[in-house]
Motif scaffolding. Structure first.
Motif, mmCIF file in Angstrom:
data_model
loop_
_atom_site.group_PDB
_atom_site.id
_atom_site.type_symbol
_atom_site.label_atom_id
_atom_site.label_comp_id
_atom_site.label_asym_id
_atom_site.label_seq_id
_atom_site.Cartn_x
_atom_site.Cartn_y
_atom_site.Cartn_z
ATOM 1 N N PRO A 245 14.559 -22.162 56.439
ATOM 2 C CA PRO A 245 13.875 -20.994 57.004
ATOM 3 C C PRO A 245 14.824 -19.803 57.087
ATOM 4 C CG PRO A 245 14.486 -22.484 58.755
ATOM 5 C CD PRO A 245 14.830 -23.193 57.472
ATOM 6 N N ALA A 246 14.264 -18.613 57.153
ATOM 7 C CA ALA A 246 15.078 -17.403 57.123
ATOM 8 C C ALA A 246 15.889 -17.239 58.407
ATOM 9 C CB ALA A 246 14.188 -16.178 56.913
ATOM 10 N N LYS A 247 17.124 -16.775 58.216
ATOM 11 C CA LYS A 247 18.011 -16.475 59.338
ATOM 12 C C LYS A 247 18.627 -15.094 59.127
ATOM 13 C CE LYS A 247 19.226 -21.333 60.047
ATOM 14 N NZ LYS A 247 20.329 -22.325 60.091
ATOM 15 N N ILE A 248 19.068 -14.485 60.204
ATOM 16 C CA ILE A 248 19.719 -13.189 60.105
ATOM 17 C C ILE A 248 21.054 -13.349 59.388
ATOM 18 C CG2 ILE A 248 20.734 -11.272 61.394
ATOM 19 C CD1 ILE A 248 18.677 -11.830 63.600
ATOM 20 N N VAL A 249 21.273 -12.552 58.352
ATOM 21 C CA VAL A 249 22.518 -12.613 57.595
ATOM 22 C C VAL A 249 23.295 -11.301 57.667
ATOM 23 C CG1 VAL A 249 21.649 -14.357 56.004
ATOM 24 C CG2 VAL A 249 21.371 -11.925 55.439
ATOM 25 N N GLY A 250 22.754 -10.313 58.355
ATOM 26 C CA GLY A 250 23.475 -9.050 58.489
ATOM 27 C C GLY A 250 22.539 -7.927 58.850
ATOM 28 N N GLU A 251 23.051 -6.706 58.787
ATOM 29 C CA GLU A 251 22.247 -5.523 59.021
ATOM 30 C C GLU A 251 21.446 -5.192 57.768
ATOM 31 O OE1 GLU A 251 24.957 -2.521 60.216
ATOM 32 O OE2 GLU A 251 25.374 -3.424 62.178
ATOM 33 N N ALA A 252 20.547 -4.223 57.898
ATOM 34 C CA ALA A 252 19.685 -3.878 56.765
ATOM 35 C C ALA A 252 20.447 -3.189 55.640
ATOM 36 C CB ALA A 252 18.544 -2.987 57.237
ATOM 37 N N GLY A 253 21.593 -2.612 55.938
ATOM 38 C CA GLY A 253 22.419 -2.006 54.896
ATOM 39 C C GLY A 253 22.204 -0.526 54.705
ATOM 40 N N CYS A 254 21.070 0.006 55.220
ATOM 41 C CA CYS A 254 20.794 1.439 55.144
ATOM 42 C C CYS A 254 19.687 1.745 56.131
ATOM 43 C CB CYS A 254 20.406 1.858 53.727
ATOM 44 S SG CYS A 254 18.842 1.170 53.173
ATOM 45 N N ASP A 255 19.428 3.035 56.348
ATOM 46 C CA ASP A 255 18.418 3.438 57.325
ATOM 47 C C ASP A 255 16.998 3.109 56.869
ATOM 48 O OD1 ASP A 255 20.374 4.403 59.002
ATOM 49 O OD2 ASP A 255 20.230 6.463 58.255
ATOM 50 N N GLN A 256 16.754 3.176 55.532
ATOM 51 C CA GLN A 256 15.400 3.012 54.997
ATOM 52 C C GLN A 256 15.431 2.040 53.811
ATOM 53 O OE1 GLN A 256 12.554 4.289 56.235
ATOM 54 N NE2 GLN A 256 13.628 5.339 57.896
ATOM 55 N N PRO A 257 15.509 0.746 54.062
ATOM 56 C CA PRO A 257 15.590 -0.214 52.944
ATOM 57 C C PRO A 257 14.374 -0.189 52.026
ATOM 58 C CG PRO A 257 15.269 -1.335 55.046
ATOM 59 C CD PRO A 257 15.581 0.081 55.372
ATOM 60 N N ALA A 258 13.198 0.093 52.562
ATOM 61 C CA ALA A 258 12.011 0.147 51.711
ATOM 62 C C ALA A 258 12.086 1.305 50.730
ATOM 63 C CB ALA A 258 10.747 0.271 52.560
ATOM 64 N N MET A 259 12.827 2.344 51.075
ATOM 65 C CA MET A 259 12.982 3.490 50.187
ATOM 66 C C MET A 259 14.063 3.228 49.140
ATOM 67 S SD MET A 259 10.751 5.523 51.505
ATOM 68 C CE MET A 259 9.979 6.004 53.049
ATOM 69 N N SER A 260 15.181 2.650 49.576
ATOM 70 C CA SER A 260 16.300 2.433 48.650
ATOM 71 C C SER A 260 16.049 1.288 47.687
ATOM 72 C CB SER A 260 17.587 2.163 49.439
ATOM 73 O OG SER A 260 17.532 0.899 50.068
ATOM 74 N N MET A 261 15.226 0.302 48.121
ATOM 75 C CA MET A 261 14.904 -0.878 47.304
ATOM 76 C C MET A 261 16.142 -1.700 46.959
ATOM 77 S SD MET A 261 11.626 -0.955 47.036
ATOM 78 C CE MET A 261 11.400 -2.171 45.731
ATOM 79 N N ASN A 262 17.195 -1.592 47.733
ATOM 80 C CA ASN A 262 18.414 -2.357 47.505
ATOM 81 C C ASN A 262 18.223 -3.783 48.029
ATOM 82 O OD1 ASN A 262 20.935 -3.432 47.230
ATOM 83 N ND2 ASN A 262 21.996 -1.920 48.480
ATOM 84 N N GLN A 263 18.202 -4.753 47.119
ATOM 85 C CA GLN A 263 17.954 -6.150 47.496
ATOM 86 C C GLN A 263 19.197 -7.036 47.372
ATOM 87 O OE1 GLN A 263 13.967 -7.479 45.858
ATOM 88 N NE2 GLN A 263 14.180 -5.481 44.827
ATOM 89 N N ILE A 264 20.354 -6.432 47.158
ATOM 90 C CA ILE A 264 21.590 -7.198 46.997
ATOM 91 C C ILE A 264 22.113 -7.613 48.359
ATOM 92 C CG2 ILE A 264 23.947 -7.180 46.120
ATOM 93 C CD1 ILE A 264 21.778 -7.106 43.981
#
Length: 269
Positions: A245-264
Motif C-alpha cells: 500500500p502507498a506510504k509517504i515518501v517525501g514532499e510533493a517536490g513543487c507547489d503545483q505538481p498537477a501543473m508540472s507533471m513531474n512524476q520522478i
C-alpha cells in the motif's frame, strides 16, 4: 463585421483561438476539411461545437445524433458553468500535455477531454433528476472511450486526463480543480457500502498511471500519487505517496505538481 469578430474574440479568447487554429488546419491538411468544418467552423460557439462532437461520438442505434445533440445543447444553455469548465479543461490539456500543441486537438482527437465533457453533460442530467438518461451517457462514454465516470461524481474544472484508457471514477468520488491523472487510474470503493464510499481528491493533485485510490479517503491538495500505487489511507497535502500500500515518501517536490507533471521520485521527493 470586423468589429463584431474582435468583440467576440475578447469575450471568448479560447473559442477565438480554436477557430483560428481550425482555419489553419484546413489550409495545412485539406483532407481534414470536412471534419474540421463539421466539428468547429460550422458552429458559433464552443458549446455548440462540443454538443455536435458529443453527438457524433455517442450516437448509436439506441439514440440518434440529433437527440444527443439536443440534450447537450439544452445542458449547455441551462448551465453555463459546463462550458466554462470545458474551456478550463482545454487550457489545462494544452498547458500540461507535451503532446498537445494546439487548442483544437482536445476537441477533435483526445478521448480524455471528450469523455470528461460528456460526463459533465451526464452530471447535469443527474442533478436534474434524469438519472436514467445520465446512465445512458455514462454507458456510451464507457463503450466509446474506455472511461467510466459515474454521473453523480463531483469533478472540478481544469482537468487533464492523459491517454485516458481504463479510467474509473465512482459515484461518490470528488475531484477538485486543476487535477491531472494518467491512464488506468481508479477512484473506487472498497466494498459494498451504500453511502459515501469513494475518494475525495483535493485541488492540484497529480495521480500517476495505474494508481488506485480506494475508499472514502482524502487526498490533500497539491500532492502526488506515484504510478502503480494503491492508496488506502488519507494523504496529507503537498506530499508524495508511493507503493502498495502507498506510504509517504517525501514532499510533493513543487507547489503545483498537477501543473508540472513531474512524476520522478527521488530523495526528498
Amino acid at each position: 463585421m470586423a468589429k463584431t469578430r474582435t468583440h467576440l474574440a475578447e469575450l471568448d479568447p479560447v473559442w477565438s483561438r480554436i477557430t483560428r487554429e481550425a482555419e489553419e488546419a484546413v489550409q495545412d491538411e485539406p483532407l481534414l476539411g470536412g471534419l474540421v468544418h463539421g466539428c468547429i467552423l460550422h458552429h458559433a460557439s464552443l458549446e455548440a461545437a462540443l454538443a455536435y462532437r458529443m453527438a457524433q461520438k455517442l450516437a448509436s442505434g439506441e439514440m440518434s445524433e440529433q437527440l444527443i445533440r439536443e440534450i447537450a445543447d439544452d445542458a449547455y444553455r441551462a448551465d453555463p458553468s459546463i462550458g466554462e469548465a470545458a474551456r478550463a479543461d482545454i487550457v489545462a490539456v494544452y498547458d500540461r500535455d507535451p503532446a498537445c500543441h494546439r487548442f483544437i486537438q482536445p476537441l477533435l482527437f483526445f478521448k480524455g477531454f471528450q469523455a470528461v465533457q460528456a460526463y459533465r453533460v451526464g452530471n447535469y442530467l443527474w442533478r436534474q433528476g434524469r438519472q436514467d438518461l445520465a446512465y445512458f451517457v455514462q454507458m456510451r462514454v464507457s463503450e466509446m472511450f474506455g472511461v467510466d465516470i459515474h454521473p453523480a461524481a463531483n469533478i472540478g474544472k481544469g482537468i487533464m486526463i492523459d491517454h485516458a484508457h481504463s479510467i474509473v471514477i465512482g459515484e461518490t468520488a470528488v475531484v477538485g480543480d486543476n487535477v491531472s491523472m494518467l491512464h488506468s487510474v481508479t477512484l473506487g470503493g472498497t466494498g459494498k457500502e451504500e453511502e459515501d464510499r469513494h475518494p475525495k481528491i483535493g485541488d492540484g493533485v497529480l495521480i500517476g498511471a495505474g494508481a488506485k485510490v480506494l475508499g472514502n479517503i482524502k487526498v490533500g491538495c497539491c500532492s502526488r500519487i506515484a504510478a502503480g500505487s494503491v492508496v488506502l489511507q488519507d494523504v496529507p497535502p503537498a506530499t508524495t505517496v508511493a507503493g502498495v500500500p502507498a506510504k509517504i515518501v517525501g514532499e510533493a517536490g513543487c507547489d503545483q505538481p498537477a501543473m508540472s507533471m513531474n512524476q520522478i521520485l527521488k530523495s526528498g521527493a
